[in-house]
Enzyme design. Structure first.
Site, short mmCIF file in Angstrom:
data_model
loop_
_atom_site.label_atom_id
_atom_site.label_comp_id
_atom_site.label_asym_id
_atom_site.label_seq_id
_atom_site.Cartn_x
_atom_site.Cartn_y
_atom_site.Cartn_z
N GLY A 29 0.81 -1.22 0.00
CA GLY A 29 0.00 0.00 0.00
C GLY A 29 0.83 1.26 0.00
O GLY A 29 2.04 1.24 -0.23
N TYR A 30 0.15 2.40 0.28
CA TYR A 30 0.74 3.73 0.17
C TYR A 30 1.33 3.86 -1.23
O TYR A 30 2.51 4.13 -1.42
CB TYR A 30 1.79 3.98 1.26
CG TYR A 30 1.84 5.45 1.65
CD1 TYR A 30 0.82 6.02 2.39
CD2 TYR A 30 2.89 6.27 1.25
CE1 TYR A 30 0.83 7.36 2.74
CE2 TYR A 30 2.92 7.61 1.59
CZ TYR A 30 1.89 8.14 2.32
OH TYR A 30 1.90 9.48 2.66
N HIS A 35 4.66 1.76 -8.00
CA HIS A 35 3.69 0.65 -8.04
C HIS A 35 2.88 0.69 -9.34
O HIS A 35 2.58 -0.34 -9.94
CB HIS A 35 2.70 0.75 -6.87
CG HIS A 35 3.34 0.65 -5.51
ND1 HIS A 35 3.45 1.72 -4.66
CD2 HIS A 35 3.89 -0.40 -4.87
CE1 HIS A 35 4.04 1.34 -3.55
NE2 HIS A 35 4.33 0.06 -3.65
#
Ligand code: PAF
Length: 281
Positions: A29-30, A35
């Site tokens: 996440g974040y 990503h």
């Protein structure tokens, strides 16, 4: 876009996609552009893309940042939606370690884990491989996408998939950087403005060593000593390691020869950043 937080619903969804190719991007996440570059690669080569968001306690050491790891699920959902992700899988710890925590069964990483981050973060790669195996078994992807910034993780997962006969293609994706060269990482959010300036030493030192190699330096001890000295002259910076290892074995080399990885972990204040360059002569 579906948001699924339990194994049963994910498995049900997966059974329904039996005739489609599935790409998988595991994350903690974040999410950032690093990503999303994995998601973009996945979208190009598979019909459906699953992103998992799970901060895996098993890969954190006792004095590490498990409890402070940055989170922003709402923003992660927005970013994934705008990049055409089909499913976000966001389980909690009980869902992933449903038979109790810590688990009674782990994937054990041998030789590839005894240098670089593996030497500094005891049990880290066992934790990574255990959770990635669990996620692979749930998502059943055809392809899984990993960033080269975490080069040891990538090499270990490529090896695990081969040695454990997992029918999954591991697709390496290049490190994404800011315009001044800093590798994108969720942990960059810990840096103050002054620390952000200091953090530029990380890509600088790697590029500096490559320029020395291009000029003919082949002795890795000389290169490492030079690099450590550069880091130590930078405010807020302390080298955790700087190593030059063989690409295949991840064991240190004494002379530059063939395909190698120059990899470093540097503390900038309390934030530990990693980066690497792959070099081949
Ligand atoms: O690279 C990461 O974010 C994590 O190590 C991974 C692969 C999602 C496993 O928890």
């Amino acid at each position: 876009m579906l948001i699924i937080n339990n194994r049963k619903d994910l498995q049900k969804w997966r059974l329904e996609q039996d005739n489609k190719t599935v790409g998988f991007v595991p994350t903690m996440g974040y999410l950032h552009e690093g990503h999303m570059s994995l998601v973009k690669s996945a979208k190009k080569s598979t019909e459906l893309v699953v992103v998992s968001i799970f901060v895996n306690p098993l890969q954190f050491g006792a004095n590490e940042d498990l409890n402070n790891y940055p989170k922003n699920l709402e923003n992660d959902i927005t970013i994934c939606k705008s990049h055409g992700v089909d499913v976000i899988f966001t389980p909690n710890t009980n869902e992933i370690y449903s038979n109790g925590y810590p688990p009674k069964t782990k994937v054990n990483v041998e030789l590839l884990g005894n240098h670089l981050c593996g030497a500094k973060r005891n049990g880290h790669f066992d934790g990574v491989c255990t959770v990635v195996t669990k996620l692979f078994n749930l998502v059943k992807p055809h392809k899984a996408f990993f960033g080269q910034k975490d080069i040891q993780q990538l090499r270990i997962i490529e090896t695990m998939v081969k040695e454990l006969n997992m029918p999954i293609d591991i697709i390496p994706c290049p490190t994404q950087r800011t315009h001044d060269g800093l590798a994108l990482s969720s942990r960059n959010s810990y840096l103050s403005v002054a620390e952000e300036r200091s953090a530029l030493i990380v890509p600088k030192v790697l590029n500096h060593l490559v320029s020395l190699i291009k000029k003919g330096e082949t002795d890795t001890n000389t290169l490492i000593t030079d690099g450590i000295s550069l880091i130590s002259k930078t405010p807020n910076a302390k080298a955790d390691y700087l190593e030059i290892v063989d690409y295949n074995t991840l064991q240190p080399v004494h002379t530059i020869n063939g395909k190698i990885i120059i990899a470093t972990a540097v503390f900038i204040g309390n934030t530990r950043l990693i980066d690497n360059i792959i070099w081949s002569d």
